[in-house]
Design a protein around this motif. Structure first.
Motif, mmCIF file in Angstrom:
data_model
loop_
_atom_site.group_PDB
_atom_site.id
_atom_site.type_symbol
_atom_site.label_atom_id
_atom_site.label_comp_id
_atom_site.label_asym_id
_atom_site.label_seq_id
_atom_site.Cartn_x
_atom_site.Cartn_y
_atom_site.Cartn_z
ATOM 1 N N GLN A 23 -8.857 2.286 1.434
ATOM 2 C CA GLN A 23 -8.227 2.992 2.564
ATOM 3 C C GLN A 23 -6.839 2.435 2.863
ATOM 4 O OE1 GLN A 23 -10.595 2.677 6.052
ATOM 5 N NE2 GLN A 23 -11.347 4.795 5.899
ATOM 6 N N GLU B 284 -4.293 3.269 0.368
ATOM 7 C CA GLU B 284 -3.803 4.641 0.411
ATOM 8 C C GLU B 284 -3.010 4.942 1.688
ATOM 9 O OE1 GLU B 284 -6.733 6.898 -2.654
ATOM 10 O OE2 GLU B 284 -7.391 6.920 -0.566
ATOM 11 N N ASN B 285 -3.315 4.224 2.767
ATOM 12 C CA ASN B 285 -2.629 4.505 4.028
ATOM 13 C C ASN B 285 -1.329 3.737 4.205
ATOM 14 O OD1 ASN B 285 -4.741 6.146 4.491
ATOM 15 N ND2 ASN B 285 -5.767 4.800 5.956
ATOM 16 N N ARG C 24 -7.951 4.911 -8.152
ATOM 17 C CA ARG C 24 -7.154 5.259 -6.980
ATOM 18 C C ARG C 24 -6.548 4.015 -6.352
ATOM 19 N NH1 ARG C 24 -11.377 8.314 -3.707
ATOM 20 N NH2 ARG C 24 -10.154 7.670 -1.901
ATOM 21 N N SER D 239 -2.518 3.231 -6.220
ATOM 22 C CA SER D 239 -1.784 3.402 -4.959
ATOM 23 C C SER D 239 -1.235 2.102 -4.398
ATOM 24 C CB SER D 239 -2.695 4.079 -3.919
ATOM 25 O OG SER D 239 -3.883 3.342 -3.796
#
Ligand SMILES: Cc1cc2nc3c(=O)[nH]c(=O)nc-3n(C[C@H](O)[C@H](O)[C@H](O)COP(=O)(O)O)c2cc1C
Ligand code: SF4
Ligand code: FES
Lengths: 831, 154, 423
Positions: free
Chosen positions: A556, A559-560, A584, A588
């Motif tokens: 999380q 990605e954020n 992912r 990222s």
């Protein structure tokens, strides 16, 4: 305490052990074979004979086997009476009649109990002039070599394999002087504890094939006290190296954890350290090629500096297999908010849950050894043979505790293995195994229950409810389930030391809760339950102490937030997350920096790979499943590009001005930093002595005293390209000296085969030569009880100088006493 | 595979003991009575039947000298070699038997008729030297008497 | 002279239930069932019956160690030791084949005395006729309500089974026998604990010799005073004595304890065969010390033989004549013991084969004087208490006494480099 008289001298002793163990514990010499502190007495070898006198007036006395004699107040014995000495000499002479005398080619050489006992007993002239009986050997699998002709028929192997460890594919065959110890037919030994045969056997019948393969000799090894990294129990091991490769893992006695044994995974699962998949120098993804290419150390530092100097944000992912210190170093490097435990979310939360129960629950958290004392065992959901093998061995011992009450009632001491076992026969338990599928402990189970994890949890709740009706009830149980729940509940309540074993392997939180509820329910009955949780990995506990956030949050965050890089510590995300999520995360988070010793899917994706040392080439602290902090030590110094993870990370911090110069130089500094940030685990400092530790002004040597091997070692060092040379020169920031060479005199020469206390403190477990180092006993006992006392006690420790007695046999043992110390964190946690 | 008959006999013995593994020696003898000896396969069959491992069964089987783990002849001669028979002429009797059957101790005749083994004291010391052929005891042996006895088993 | 054990036995025949009852059989049982178990034990104690299996332990005393009462572990076991493999011993065979109900009655009474529910007759493999006889007699006894539930309406239950061995002398040692009955390797067990408290399947058990048990019905039937009256010794009762070797008339005779050795040897066995001279004998089986000419007038009871430096053992004697080589004989004995060692303890397992080998070399003219030292050392190393069980010390008895009495025979072999008895 009672008084016994040995050769005219009075001793105060506890009467709880047999006479042999008592004599050995007093530091006196008495040869033996069949007795083993973990397996008790059977009186078959007849080697431990002493003279026993009926009363003060008895001049003649009677020969008795010390291992079969209870210690009674006022007893008078002699070890040195000429008749009994002659008898012991004759016994060893008989044992040697069929022995092949192949010591020069025997892998036991260097720590052979038989050699030592032969020497001690004074048999050196061979009178037997007849043919020896010979045996054929068997193929016992890839790990254990069989050479039956060296057998002296002490029956230890079969007793360990069958009675102690529950294996059924090994036995004794034939009779008289043809007795044969092996399998019905050639084949791989099935027991997960088979490797212990190597250590149990007092001669070279069973030897370690992985070690044998390399023609290494025991005295050629450089060793260090270490901790097994293969599961959460943290068994104590000794790792031995030669010419830059690990050649052997042996068990290291720890009376709180693994005792005398380790499992085969721990013993034989080390070859990855020597693998050609090892990463030995920094690798950077080439701009042109897109491939990982070797670069030098300064390039690696530059790479990192590039990111940090741009005020880049770095994501850190720790590892439950890496040390507390390495994880902490990464956390410090990236900042607490950017650090995540490198474990899947569910697993991490389960670990936290287990720790929470241990910390806050009313139940006691026993040590591994203490679980052996439980008189009723409930296994809730965990297939311990697979998830924590040595726990299975301990639970097997626990299954005899209740039946053993009968011999005790009949005045048969528990060390009298032979009599006790004949009396209790097949009686085991109460012992309950509630697991989804069959386990290898089912054979000692009073009852088993097979169902899905949720239903196992339901049974757990039902048991809790049966014990304490205020605990939540469970609906819809079948009659049979109700009956079983009641039976288990009744047994747990009736027990003196009820034990509930559970763990995280089923990834089922309810099971943990159910276990906790049972503990609470028992607490309501004014009794203390023992709760033993198996955790996922060697340092799951330690990692969870540092960090709550796990990989799902890391993903999380990646990605954020905008991260410039991710640093992954000794981990492979593809084993922790579904491949798509791992992709992912890596895609990222910017540049990928992986610290690892082996190539894996994660390192393949990295932009920079840092070569770090596995457990054999680094040191640090692990916290095991019960919250016990234990230090492992570097066995040898690999090529200069390979460093401990924490040392790399400390280097990055220093290089980028995140810490002061010389602030984090050695492990002591790092531990101090951990302690100041995490007072809750300050006990890790006490897990082992710091780098300033000395005995008699010297470091503790960790290679054996080299006699015949010395010249060859020196020759090797002189030749180019040998790690040994570097090893000699490198200042070692540990309490251990790299080798025995140039040691004025071994600071601790401990003899190896003594009873519980002194047995196995050291490298050469079977070596018992003249009790040279009595003084280490108090040191050991103290170290174990409270580290803080050690200095007082150690002052008394004047080994070697005081005990002049020598038997002439090269002395090869080393004392690792200090490393056996461990600190339990739980009390600290509680406050 | 154990035959139904063997199983029935073994089960009869099992009734005498509180646990069935105690009947393992009986089971070995049952199989031997039917087949002359206990083969590797039989060891495994007995193990299966008594819920033991072959290692456990063979550990017992190899301890006892009258469990034959190798094939024997149709008739087994057990010649007493203990002290009273030795005094009374065991060596002559042994040599005669060896010559007569043309085998050594521990061997089986070419035609598979006789296996010659020694056995400790048969408890027939007043009739020494003595031997057993199958289940029959023969005492006061002489060369002639042996020839006569062997004839009967041919 | 009364011969309670064997008077009914005719050569080659068996007394079945009817014969046995006609001759007064099962009267002892009836008498016993009227008493309490403790009282039965008391009677046997007073009779001074001592074990006939070799060790001579007082039977009543042995029984008294078995826990009685409601809280005693159950079931308890009674085991008849019919292994009889001691070389030179052939007395139990007579009782087993000739009068099986005497044994069965003795066992029921003994079981009652210790309140055992289950009994086994442990019979050696080679006693095929006895196996057949016992099986048939057991069936008769069950049929007649003498075994099984509620025996003779007394409320006492006792099941008795026959177990045949698979060979090996060590099975005669009581704790090894127990292991063997459990289906295990016949290694002896540690003593203490004794079988009386922890025996078969971990439960209290008594092991008695066949002959011992056969005495019990008569003691109960006729009382301890009578039992003493038929003996010539402080030890109660009669004993079956046997003689084998080159005597005129080898065989077995039931005689009062306390008869002299000479009586047995000369009157019963008829003295030596023509042309042979008596040289020595083993008085009670292979594991007893030699006695010689000078001992011929000793009394055959436990104390008498012990004072002469040997043991009464099984009471079956093996006679050595002057034309048989003592080295050869001892070699034969040690060969037996080496072969029969169970392999559990070092001195026996590795000491006996060495002993045997040395004797073989001496017998074959290749011995050295130092060998005698090794042999003497061996008798000390394998002395009682030094080994795990009594097998190896038993093996040393003939050897040590042969070295004592016949040393020059050993030395002659060594000096002449051949066996003087072989041409
Ligand atoms: C190696 C050895 C073999 C023995 N063999 C026998 C035997 O065959 N029959 C027997 O009754 N006792 C034998 N005994 C003696 C038994 O151990 C035990 O003392 C005896 O059966 C007890 O019975 P009792 O008290 O009636 O004599 C043997 C002892 C030893 C040490
Ligand atoms: S003396 Fe030792 S090896 Fe010999 S039979 Fe007894 S226990 Fe077995
Ligand atoms: S007999 Fe005591 S250690 Fe073996």
């Amino acid at each position: 305490m009672v008084t016994i008289n040995i050769d005219g001298k009075n001793y105060q002793v506890e009467p709880k052990n047999n006479l042999l163990q008592t004599v050995l514990s007093l530091g006196l010499d008495l040869p033996y074979f069949c007795w083993h502190p973990a397996m008790g007495s059977v009186g078959s070898c007849r080697q431990c004979a002493v003279k026993k006198y009926a009363d003060e007036n008895d001049q003649k006395g009677r020969i008795v086997m010390a291992c079969m004699e209870p210690v009674v107040d006022g007893m008078r014995i002699s070890l040195n009476d000429p008749e009994v000495k002659k008898f012991r000499e004759n016994i060893i002479e008989l044992l040697m009649t069929n022995h092949p005398h192949d010591c020069p080619v025997c892998d036991e050489g260097g720590e052979c109990h038989l050699q030592d006992m032969t020497l001690m007993s004074g048999h050196n002239y061979r009178r037997f002039e007849f043919n020896k009986r010979t045996h054929n050997n068997q193929y016992l699998g890839p790990f254990i070599n069989h050479e039956m002709n060296r057998c002296i028929a002490c029956y230890r192997c079969v007793r360990f394999y069958r009675e102690y460890a529950g294996g059924r594919d090994f036995n004794v065959f034939a009779s008289r002087n043809r007795v044969f110890f092996g399998r019905y037919e050639d084949g791989v030994l099935e027991s997960e504890f088979s490797g212990n045969l190597v250590e149990i056997c007092p001669t070279g019948v069973f030897t370690d094939k992985t070690y044998k393969k390399h023609y290494t000799r025991k005295w050629d090894l450089t060793t260090a006290p270490s901790i097994c990294h293969n599961c959460s129990l943290g068994c104590n091991i000794i790792a031995g190296e030669r010419y830059g490769a690990i050649r052997r893992i042996a068990s290291r006695y720890n009376g709180k954890v693994n005792g005398y044994f380790i499992c085969d995974r721990g013993r034989f699962g080390y070859e990855y350290v020597n693998s050609d998949q090892r990463i030995k120098e920094p690798l950077r993804r080439g701009q042109a090629s897109g491939q990982l290419e070797p670069v030098d150390v300064s390039t690696a530092f530059e790479f990192v500096k590039n990111i940090v100097s741009k005020k880049g944000k770095i994501l850190g992912i720790g590892s439950p297999k890496a040390s507390v210190e390495s994880n902490f170093a990464l956390q410090k490097f990236v900042g607490k908010e950017n650090f995540f435990a490198g474990v899947s979310g569910p697993e991490h939360r389960l670990t936290l849950k287990a720790m929470d129960i241990m910390q806050n629950g009313p139940s006691n958290v026993p040590s591994l050894k203490e679980t052996e004392k439980a008189d009723v065992v409930l296994v809730l959901g965990e297939d311990v043979t697979n998830t924590a093998p040595m726990l299975a061995l301990s639970l097997r011992q626990a299954s005899r505790v209740k039946p053993m009450e009968l011999p005790i009632k009949m005045n048969i001491p528990t060390w009298h293995e032979l009599a006790a076992m004949e009396l209790i026969q097949d009686e085991r338990g109460p012992f309950f195994v509630l697991t989804p599928s069959e386990t290898k402990l089912d054979d000692v189970a009073t009852a088993t229950y097979r169902n899905a994890p949720d239903n196992i949890a339901r049974m757990g709740f039902a048991i809790a409810h049966e014990i304490d009706h205020n605990a939540p009830a469970v609906e819809d149980l079948t009659e049979e389930e109700k009956k079983l729940a009641k039976q288990i509940a009744d047994e747990l309540v009736a027990a003196k030391k009820p034990l509930i074993v559970s763990g995280t392997s089923l990834l089922n939180e309810k099971i943990l809760e159910a276990a906790a509820n049972i503990g609470r329910a028992i607490d309501k009955k004014e009794k203390i339950a023992n709760l033993f949780f198996v955790l996922p990995e060697a340092n799951s506990f330690g990692l969870a102490m540092l960090e709550d956030k796990a990989l799902d949050q890391a993903l999380q965050a990646a990605e954020n937030n905008k991260y410039d890089a991710v640093v992954i510590l000794e981990n492979d995300l593809y084993r922790r997350l579904p491949a798509s999520e791992a992709d992912r995360l890596l895609n990222s988070a910017g540049k990928v920096v992986a610290l690892h010793y082996l190539q894996n899917q994660t390192t393949e994706k990295a932009d920079l790979v840092i070569p770090v040392g596995p457990f054999t080439e680094s040191d640090g602290t692990l916290i095991n499943n019960e919250g016990r902090a234990q230090r492992f030590f570097q066995v040898f110094y690999p090529q200069e590009t390979i460093k401990e993870s924490w040392r790399w990370l400390a280097g990055f911090m220093e290089d980028n001005g995140l810490v002061g110069e010389d602030e984090l130089v050695n492990l002591d500094d790092l531990i101090n930093a951990v302690v100041s940030d995490y007072p809750a685990i300050s006990a890790i400092k006490e897990a082992a002595p710091g780098s300033q530790f000395r005995i008699n002004g010297q470091k503790i040597p960790r290679a054996s005293h080299r006699f015949s091997g010395r010249t060859s070692i020196n020759a090797m060092c002189r030749s180019a390209n040998q790690n040994h040379r570097k090893m000699q020169i490198l200042p070692c920031p540990l309490p251990w000296k790299a080798t025995m060479d140039r040691c004025r005199r071994p600071p601790c020469r401990v003899s190896g085969t003594l009873a519980g206390i002194r047995y196995r403190l050291l490298i050469s477990f079977k070596l018992k030569l003249a009790a040279d180092c009595m003084a280490v006993i108090p040191a050991y006992v103290c170290l174990n009880r409270a580290w803080k006392m050690n200095l007082i006690i150690l002052k008394k420790c004047r080994p070697c100088s005081k005990h002049k007695k020598t038997t002439g046999w090269p002395f090869r043992s080393i004392c690792f006493t200090a490393a056996t110390n461990s600190a339990v964190l739980r009390p600290a946690l509680k406050n | 595979m154990l035959t139904d008959k063997e199983i029935a006999e073994i089960e009869e013995h099992i009734k005498h003991y509180p646990r069935k593994q105690a009947a393992v020696i009986e089971a070995l003898k049952v199989v031997q009575a039917h087949r002359g000896y206990v083969s590797d396969e039989s060891v495994k069959d007995i193990a299966d039947f008594l819920e033991m491992t072959p290692d456990e069964v063979d550990s017992v089987a190899t301890f006892y000298n009258l469990i034959f783990r190798k094939p024997v002849g149709k008739h087994v001669i057990l010649l007493c070699d203990s002290v009273s028979c030795w005094i009374m002429g065991y060596e002559n009797v042994r040599d005669h038997l060896k010559k007569k059957l043309n085998i050594d101790l521990g061997q089986t005749t070419q035609d598979g008729e006789f296996t010659l083994l020694t056995i400790p004291c048969l408890g027939a010391c007043d009739r020494a030297p003595a031997m057993m052929v199958d289940n029959d005891l023969h005492g006061n042996l002489t060369a002639e008497k042996i020839d006569e006895i062997l004839e009967k088993y041919k | 002279m009364e011969r309670p054990l064997t008077e009914r036995i005719r050569p080659g025949e068996t007394n079945w239930l009817a014969d046995y009852q006609k001759a007064g059989g099962y009267e002892g049982l009836k008498a016993a069932l009227k008493m309490t178990p403790r009282e039965v034990q008391e009677v046997v104690k007073q009779s001074n019956l001592r074990g006939r299996g070799g060790a001579g332990f007082p039977t009543g005393l042995k029984w008294s160690f078995v826990p009685l009462g409601d809280d005693a572990p159950r079931p308890k076991y009674l085991i008849a030791n019919g292994d009889e493999m001691e070389p030179g011993t052939f007395k139990d065979r007579l009782l087993l084949e000739g009068d099986p109900h005497q044994l069965i009655e003795g066992m029921i009474i003994s079981a009652y005395a210790i309140q055992a529910e289950v009994g086994y007759i442990f019979l050696r493999w080679a006693y095929k006729k006895a196996e057949h006889v016992i099986n048939k007699a057991l069936a008769e006894a069950y049929q007649a309500g003498l075994l099984g539930k509620n025996i003779l309406g007394s409320g006492f239950n006792f099941d008795l089974y026959l177990h045949t061995s698979a060979g090996r002398y060590i099975c005669g040692e009581e704790t090894a026998l127990i292991n063997s009955l459990e289906g295990k390797r016949a290694n002896p067990r540690a003593k203490p604990p004794f079988p009386q408290t922890s025996g078969l399947f971990g439960k209290p058990s008594i092991v008695n010799n066949i002959e011992t048990l056969c005495n019990v019905p008569h003691i109960l039937h006729h009382g301890p005073d009578w039992y003493h009256s038929i003996s010539h010794s402080v030890d109660g009762g009669t004993k079956i004595f046997g003689v084998s070797g080159k005597v005129k008339n080898p065989g077995l005779w039931e005689l009062p304890l306390g008869v002299t050795l000479r009586e047995v040897l000369e009157e019963k066995a008829g003295g030596m065969r023509e042309g042979l001279k008596f040289k020595g004998l083993l008085p009670g089986g292979a594991s007893t010390d030699f006695l010689t000419e000078q001992h011929l007038d000793i009394k055959l009871d436990y104390k008498g033989v012990e004072q002469a430096g040997s043991r009464l053992g099984t009471g079956t004697m093996i006679v050595l004549d002057d034309q048989t080589c003592v080295v050869g004989m001892v070699h034969n004995l040690e060969q037996f013991f080496a072969q029969e060692s169970c392999g559990w303890c070092t001195p026996c397992r590795d000491g006996l084969p060495w002993t045997r080998n040395i004797l073989w070399t001496i017998e074959n003219g290749q011995g050295k004087m130092e060998d005698l030292e090794i042999l003497e050392g061996m008798t000390k190393t394998l002395a009682p208490g030094n080994t795990f069980c009594a097998l190896a010390p038993g093996a040393m008895e003939p050897l040590q006494s042969a070295l004592k009495y016949f040393r020059e025979d050993f030395e002659r072999h060594i000096k002449e480099k051949r066996c003087p008895w072989r041409s």
